[in-house]
Design a protein around this motif. Structure first.
Motif, PDB file in Angstrom:
ATOM      1  N   MET A  30     -43.676  -3.760  31.443  1.00  0.00           N
ATOM      2  CA  MET A  30     -44.769  -4.451  32.137  1.00  0.00           C
ATOM      3  C   MET A  30     -46.144  -4.445  30.980  1.00  0.00           C
ATOM      4  N   GLY A  31     -46.654  -5.827  30.973  1.00  0.00           N
ATOM      5  CA  GLY A  31     -47.613  -5.996  30.118  1.00  0.00           C
ATOM      6  C   GLY A  31     -48.913  -5.547  30.365  1.00  0.00           C
ATOM      7  N   ALA A  32     -50.140  -5.886  29.628  1.00  0.00           N
ATOM      8  CA  ALA A  32     -51.206  -5.474  29.990  1.00  0.00           C
ATOM      9  C   ALA A  32     -51.815  -6.047  31.079  1.00  0.00           C
ATOM     10  N   GLN A  33     -52.750  -5.075  31.881  1.00  0.00           N
ATOM     11  CA  GLN A  33     -53.113  -5.667  33.197  1.00  0.00           C
ATOM     12  C   GLN A  33     -54.645  -5.838  33.099  1.00  0.00           C
ATOM     13  N   ASN A  34     -55.101  -6.725  33.965  1.00  0.00           N
ATOM     14  CA  ASN A  34     -56.671  -6.968  34.215  1.00  0.00           C
ATOM     15  C   ASN A  34     -57.255  -5.859  34.959  1.00  0.00           C
ATOM     16  N   GLY A  35     -58.215  -5.183  34.178  1.00  0.00           N
ATOM     17  CA  GLY A  35     -58.922  -4.047  34.982  1.00  0.00           C
ATOM     18  C   GLY A  35     -59.443  -4.487  36.405  1.00  0.00           C
ATOM     19  N   LYS A  36     -59.908  -5.650  36.599  1.00  0.00           N
ATOM     20  CA  LYS A  36     -60.461  -6.122  37.700  1.00  0.00           C
ATOM     21  C   LYS A  36     -59.538  -5.944  38.898  1.00  0.00           C
ATOM     22  N   ASP A  37     -58.330  -5.747  38.679  1.00  0.00           N
ATOM     23  CA  ASP A  37     -57.296  -5.599  39.777  1.00  0.00           C
ATOM     24  C   ASP A  37     -57.004  -4.272  40.096  1.00  0.00           C
ATOM     25  N   LEU A  38     -57.647  -3.279  39.436  1.00  0.00           N
ATOM     26  CA  LEU A  38     -57.378  -1.795  39.958  1.00  0.00           C
ATOM     27  C   LEU A  38     -58.330  -1.582  41.097  1.00  0.00           C
ATOM     28  N   LEU A  39     -58.145  -1.430  42.205  1.00  0.00           N
ATOM     29  CA  LEU A  39     -58.951  -1.684  43.295  1.00  0.00           C
ATOM     30  C   LEU A  39     -59.237  -0.361  44.058  1.00  0.00           C
ATOM     31  N   ILE A  40     -60.352  -0.083  44.519  1.00  0.00           N
ATOM     32  CA  ILE A  40     -60.395   1.086  45.555  1.00  0.00           C
ATOM     33  C   ILE A  40     -60.721   0.337  46.769  1.00  0.00           C
ATOM     34  N   LYS A  41     -59.969   0.819  47.887  1.00  0.00           N
ATOM     35  CA  LYS A  41     -60.001   0.304  49.294  1.00  0.00           C
ATOM     36  C   LYS A  41     -60.347   1.555  50.179  1.00  0.00           C
ATOM     37  N   VAL A  42     -61.209   1.349  51.310  1.00  0.00           N
ATOM     38  CA  VAL A  42     -61.305   2.305  52.191  1.00  0.00           C
ATOM     39  C   VAL A  42     -61.075   2.089  53.699  1.00  0.00           C
ATOM     40  N   ASP A  43     -60.575   2.802  54.519  1.00  0.00           N
ATOM     41  CA  ASP A  43     -60.204   2.548  55.669  1.00  0.00           C
ATOM     42  C   ASP A  43     -61.524   2.343  56.384  1.00  0.00           C
ATOM     43  N   LEU A  44     -61.655   1.338  57.038  1.00  0.00           N
ATOM     44  CA  LEU A  44     -62.979   0.818  57.633  1.00  0.00           C
ATOM     45  C   LEU A  44     -63.178   1.475  58.938  1.00  0.00           C
ATOM     46  N   ASP A  45     -62.172   1.662  59.722  1.00  0.00           N
ATOM     47  CA  ASP A  45     -62.122   2.056  61.237  1.00  0.00           C
ATOM     48  C   ASP A  45     -61.236   3.106  61.644  1.00  0.00           C
ATOM     49  N   GLY A  46     -60.662   3.611  60.546  1.00  0.00           N
ATOM     50  CA  GLY A  46     -59.469   4.803  61.088  1.00  0.00           C
ATOM     51  C   GLY A  46     -58.254   4.474  61.453  1.00  0.00           C
ATOM     52  N   ALA A  47     -58.156   3.218  61.479  1.00  0.00           N
ATOM     53  CA  ALA A  47     -56.896   2.453  62.095  1.00  0.00           C
ATOM     54  C   ALA A  47     -56.056   1.759  61.076  1.00  0.00           C
ATOM     55  N   GLY A  48     -56.487   2.122  59.775  1.00  0.00           N
ATOM     56  CA  GLY A  48     -55.455   1.536  58.661  1.00  0.00           C
ATOM     57  C   GLY A  48     -56.072  -0.030  58.233  1.00  0.00           C
ATOM     58  N   ALA A  49     -57.259  -0.419  58.723  1.00  0.00           N
ATOM     59  CA  ALA A  49     -57.831  -1.546  58.250  1.00  0.00           C
ATOM     60  C   ALA A  49     -58.482  -1.381  56.913  1.00  0.00           C
ATOM     61  N   PHE A  50     -57.753  -1.552  55.907  1.00  0.00           N
ATOM     62  CA  PHE A  50     -58.523  -1.244  54.546  1.00  0.00           C
ATOM     63  C   PHE A  50     -59.178  -2.515  54.126  1.00  0.00           C
ATOM     64  N   GLN A  51     -60.256  -2.201  53.329  1.00  0.00           N
ATOM     65  CA  GLN A  51     -61.047  -3.314  52.531  1.00  0.00           C
ATOM     66  C   GLN A  51     -61.565  -2.710  51.029  1.00  0.00           C
TER      67      GLN A  51
END
Length: 137
Positions: free
Chosen positions: A1-22
């Motif tokens: 695995m080569g170097a990675q772009n920092g902007k691709d490290l993402l934090i997502k939250v479940d918006l509605d409790g039903a697995g709709a991550f954004q």
């Protein structure tokens, strides 16, 4: 695995409790940390006087932090709701070309800042609130 772009490290939250991550809007910097407490079982009989640790006995935890530009997006509203309601919904952390960490987290702090001639910014801190899973990409 080569170097990675920092902007691709993402934090997502479940918006509605039903697995709709954004993806949490406006983040410019993110960090994921894992910790495991050790349990020291060293005694006078320990070989050579070396410390001995009990494997698999300590408490594991993870923390997430991020900072970015405040956008007042749906994810910003959800984060405020989570904090004020004391919820522990599912979050995902996408680690590029490695995997996805998912599980319940509590938002432990939200900070907003801004200067007269600059953008409004925010910082989030979260602590794991249950068992996490890892799925390799």
């Amino acid at each position: 695995m080569g170097a990675q772009n920092g902007k691709d490290l993402l934090i997502k939250v479940d918006l509605d409790g039903a697995g709709a991550f954004q993806t949490v809007a406006g983040l410019r910097a993110t960090r994921l940390s894992f910790n495991a407490e050790s349990v020291d079982v060293t005694s006078l009989e320990s070989s050579g006087g070396w410390r001995q640790l009990l494997g698999g006995a300590g408490v594991k935890s993870a923390s997430i932090s991020g900072s970015g530009v405040f956008r007042d997006d749906a994810t910003d509203e959800r984060a405020r709701q989570i904090f004020f309601d004391g919820e522990t919904p599912a979050f995902q952390v996408i680690i590029p070309d490695f995997g996805v960490v998912e599980g319940p987290f509590q938002i432990t702090s939200i900070e907003y800042a801004g200067s007269y001639n600059g953008e409004a910014t925010y910082e989030l801190s979260m602590a794991s609130a249950g068992q996490l899973s890892f799925t390799a990409l």
